[in-house]
Design a protein around this motif. Structure first.
Motif, short mmCIF file in Angstrom:
data_model
loop_
_atom_site.label_atom_id
_atom_site.label_comp_id
_atom_site.label_asym_id
_atom_site.label_seq_id
_atom_site.Cartn_x
_atom_site.Cartn_y
_atom_site.Cartn_z
N ASP A 226 0.81 -1.22 0.00
CA ASP A 226 0.00 0.00 0.00
C ASP A 226 0.84 1.27 0.00
OD1 ASP A 226 -2.51 -1.17 -0.10
OD2 ASP A 226 -2.63 -1.41 2.08
N GLY A 227 2.16 1.14 0.12
CA GLY A 227 3.02 2.31 0.13
C GLY A 227 3.21 2.88 -1.27
N LEU A 228 3.73 4.10 -1.33
CA LEU A 228 4.00 4.77 -2.59
C LEU A 228 5.44 4.46 -3.01
CD1 LEU A 228 3.24 6.85 -4.82
CD2 LEU A 228 4.15 8.62 -3.30
N PRO A 229 5.64 3.68 -4.09
CA PRO A 229 7.01 3.35 -4.51
C PRO A 229 7.83 4.61 -4.77
CG PRO A 229 5.41 1.99 -5.68
CD PRO A 229 4.63 3.06 -4.96
N LEU A 230 9.03 4.64 -4.21
CA LEU A 230 9.90 5.80 -4.35
C LEU A 230 11.20 5.37 -5.01
CD1 LEU A 230 10.11 8.85 -3.59
CD2 LEU A 230 11.34 8.12 -1.55
N GLY A 231 11.56 6.07 -6.07
CA GLY A 231 12.79 5.73 -6.77
C GLY A 231 12.64 6.01 -8.24
N ALA A 232 13.50 5.39 -9.03
CA ALA A 232 13.46 5.54 -10.48
C ALA A 232 12.76 4.33 -11.10
CB ALA A 232 14.88 5.68 -11.03
N THR A 233 12.31 4.50 -12.33
CA THR A 233 11.62 3.41 -13.02
C THR A 233 12.48 2.16 -13.09
OG1 THR A 233 10.38 5.01 -14.35
CG2 THR A 233 10.48 2.76 -15.18
N GLY A 234 13.80 2.34 -13.15
CA GLY A 234 14.70 1.20 -13.23
C GLY A 234 14.81 0.40 -11.95
N CYS A 235 14.19 0.87 -10.87
CA CYS A 235 14.21 0.12 -9.60
C CYS A 235 13.16 -0.98 -9.66
CB CYS A 235 13.95 1.06 -8.43
SG CYS A 235 15.20 2.34 -8.20
N ASN A 236 13.35 -1.90 -10.59
CA ASN A 236 12.37 -2.96 -10.82
C ASN A 236 12.93 -4.36 -10.57
OD1 ASN A 236 14.09 -3.21 -12.97
ND2 ASN A 236 12.51 -3.21 -14.55
N GLY A 237 14.09 -4.43 -9.93
CA GLY A 237 14.67 -5.72 -9.60
C GLY A 237 15.43 -6.38 -10.72
N SER A 238 15.65 -5.68 -11.84
CA SER A 238 16.31 -6.31 -12.99
C SER A 238 17.74 -6.73 -12.66
CB SER A 238 16.30 -5.35 -14.18
OG SER A 238 16.95 -4.13 -13.87
N GLY A 239 18.47 -5.89 -11.93
CA GLY A 239 19.84 -6.24 -11.58
C GLY A 239 19.90 -7.45 -10.65
N ILE A 240 18.95 -7.51 -9.72
CA ILE A 240 18.89 -8.65 -8.81
C ILE A 240 18.60 -9.92 -9.59
CG2 ILE A 240 17.60 -9.64 -6.87
CD1 ILE A 240 17.11 -6.75 -5.91
N ALA A 241 17.65 -9.84 -10.53
CA ALA A 241 17.30 -11.02 -11.34
C ALA A 241 18.48 -11.47 -12.20
CB ALA A 241 16.10 -10.70 -12.21
N LEU A 242 19.23 -10.52 -12.74
CA LEU A 242 20.42 -10.89 -13.52
C LEU A 242 21.42 -11.64 -12.64
CD1 LEU A 242 20.92 -7.59 -15.56
CD2 LEU A 242 20.38 -9.84 -16.53
N GLY A 243 21.63 -11.14 -11.43
CA GLY A 243 22.54 -11.82 -10.52
C GLY A 243 22.08 -13.22 -10.18
N GLN A 244 20.78 -13.37 -9.95
CA GLN A 244 20.24 -14.70 -9.65
C GLN A 244 20.40 -15.65 -10.83
OE1 GLN A 244 16.32 -13.09 -8.20
NE2 GLN A 244 16.63 -14.57 -6.55
#
Length: 559
Positions: free
Chosen positions: A296-314
């Motif tokens: 329910d919170g308001l996402p704060l950050g840039a559009t690129g904060c979508n977990g893509s780097g984490i997924a690449l690492g995984q």
């Protein structure tokens, strides 16, 4: 990157198997604060650096307040008349950082804090010693050094001598752009190259599971698609805080442009790939999986904060940790008068010292009180609050939510029993909470939560008002950011697999990785950690590169 939670790497027998379109020593994926600092560090040590960014660069750093947490006796602390030591900084931060990193890493971070600030100045960032007269969530353009956490709160000050450590970058408005601009310029000046509107969709691994490059997709430079993509990016960032649903629709249009117009590029990383593309707050599936109470919170950050780097690492075998750590920001100061009131839960019971830092209050609200926060004031504090958010006194982003809530979210009653009824609170418990609070304000008893005497207010005299500032409030949205990510070696920034061993050729920094800021948020700590972790990773890559002619085996990482 659709379906990023199940990414698979591109595996080849050897690097020679692919027709590479470009090459570099260090490939930086995500050119925000961490990526830019890594690029500067690596390029200054003689490595060829190529940075890729899905947008125009800057990430959450450029959108932030540009506050860098620094202490240990910086020039600006001394100019402002404050004494500070790295030991005091360490003793305070260990209360906030918890077990996110080892004490050795935290001490190294604190011991190098002054040098890190000086390094930023050498890149062109500017700071100042002006301190605001009162505690605030973010100072006006008159002030650039402030208490950006819980340093002066009695419970914390008892363990560490307080000092202002929030060093806001000198610049108008939100200073993040004023911090990122010189970092970008310095990286390019040192010889790093930057490809914008270029998204990494897969890592490339060889038979030894070493990361040797990436598969990226780039919009043709200067094309109609690239111009439209950039325009949508600017619009989404501009309206997100006010119309998040519309901003999401603009982001969906961006994604369609990327899917139809981007061109595949294979880029060889001779030494390493660094993942620094932000956190995952815009990936609602990941938030739902790891911390659904924060949806329910308001996402704060840039559009690129979508977990893509984490997924690449995984996809390369990397492990993640602290993914449930999300920070909710319930700032109630300014106006200072709000912080002098008391906050109760759904049972009418007070549960926190209202002068604590907004992220600390938000944590208690979400994690311990089912997201409920009802602020109780009397007429005197209401009038004081209105005066404190007058024209020219606070930022518009601070003033407008306060005015909206004072006008449309304030329930009034001439009795506490009547107020409790209007708010569906147990009348007797609310009365007891207000009575105990007022007795502490009169000096009859010690405040049960250790609130400073100057921040207490006697609420004996009504009428009384209640503002529902709960986590799901529509009139007072609660910003949230993610703090968890890839697990990395704290000595090098190398991504670790599930056995705790480093993945060859893969590093991570900033909010893509777990670091100093991955427990409880403090303003400026995330940016400081981005700088620290980005430079750490780049330095290790450069050191390993320098050792290559004489190196016979891979050094193990102790974590």
């Amino acid at each position: 990157m659709d379906g990023m939670n199940g990414l698979t790497a591109l595996r080849v027998n050897s690097a020679e198997q692919l027709p590479w379109d470009d090459r570099c020593d260090l490939l930086v994926v995500g050119f925000g604060g961490a990526g830019a600092c890594a690029a500067i560090e690596a390029a200054s040590r003689g490595l060829s650096v190529l940075a890729l960014d899905r947008f125009e660069g800057g990430g959450a750093t450029a959108l932030s307040g540009g506050v860098v947490y620094a202490g240990g006796g910086t020039p600006y602390q001394r100019q402002a008349g404050y004494e500070d030591t790295s030991e005091a900084m360490f003793n305070y931060l260990r209360q906030e950082v918890g077990e996110a990193v080892s004490h050795a890493t935290l001490r190294n971070f604190c011991d190098g804090s002054r040098e890190q600030l000086a390094w930023l100045e050498r890149q062109g960032a500017a700071f100042e010693a002006s301190v605001p007269p009162h505690k605030t969530s973010y100072p006006s353009d008159q002030y650039y050094l402030y208490y950006s956490g819980n340093e002066a709160v009695p419970a914390y000050a008892a363990s560490a001598k307080p000092a202002p450590r929030g060093h806001r970058t000198k610049g108008p408005g939100m200073s993040g752009a004023s911090l990122f601009a010189p970092l970008k310029a310095s990286a390019l000046r040192h010889g790093a190259r930057l490809r914008c509107q270029c998204e990494v969709r897969r890592l490339v691994l060889d038979l030894d599971d070493k990361v040797i490059g990436v598969e990226a997709w780039q919009l043709p430079s200067g094309s109609r698609a690239a111009r439209q993509h950039a325009r949508l990016s600017r619009w989404a960032a501009a309206i997100h805080m006010y119309a998040p649903a519309l901003a999401d629709r603009l982001r969906a249009r961006q994604r369609r442009i990327e899917q139809t117009s981007a061109i595949r590029q294979l880029i060889r990383a001779e030494q390493a790939v660094l993942l620094s593309s932000g956190g995952f707050i815009f990936n609602r599936d990941l938030v739902r999986q790891h911390a659904p109470q924060y949806l329910d919170g308001l996402p704060l950050g840039a559009t690129g904060c979508n977990g893509s780097g984490i997924a690449l690492g995984q996809s390369a075998g990397g492990s993640v940790t602290r993914m449930d750590k999300i920070s909710a920001w319930r700032f109630i100061n300014p106006p200072l008068a709000w912080a002098r009131g008391l906050i109760v839960n759904a049972r009418g019971q007070r549960y926190a010292n209202e002068e604590i830092y907004g992220a600390t209050l938000g944590h208690a609200m979400v994690e311990e009180q089912d997201g409920r926060a009802i602020l109780v004031l009397n007429r005197e504090l209401m009038r004081e609050a209105l005066r404190q958010v007058g024209p020219g006194k606070v930022w518009n982003f601070q003033r407008l939510p306060v005015l909206l809530n004072l006008l449309f979210n304030a329930k009034r009653s001439s009795s506490l029993a009547g107020l409790a009824k209007r708010c569906n609170l147990p009348p007797e418990l609310l009365r007891q909470s207000v009575e105990r609070y007022s007795r502490a304000a009169r000096g009859e008893v010690a405040d049960e939560f250790g609130k400073s005497a100057a921040m207490l207010a006697n609420l004996d005299q009504g009428p009384w008002y209640a503002l529902d500032l709960s986590f799901d409030s529509k009139l007072f949205p609660c910003p949230v950011i993610t703090l968890g990510g890839l697990k990395v070696c704290e000595d090098s920034g190398r991504v670790l697999d599930h056995a705790g061993q480093p993945i060859h050729g893969l590093y991570s920094a900033g909010r893509t990785a777990v670091g100093v800021a991955s427990n409880l948020y403090v303003s400026g700590l995330s940016l400081a950690d981005c700088i620290y972790s980005g430079r750490r990773a780049a330095a290790h890559v450069a050191d390993q590169f320098a050792l290559q002619p004489a190196r016979s085996g891979e050094q193990q990482c102790n974590v």
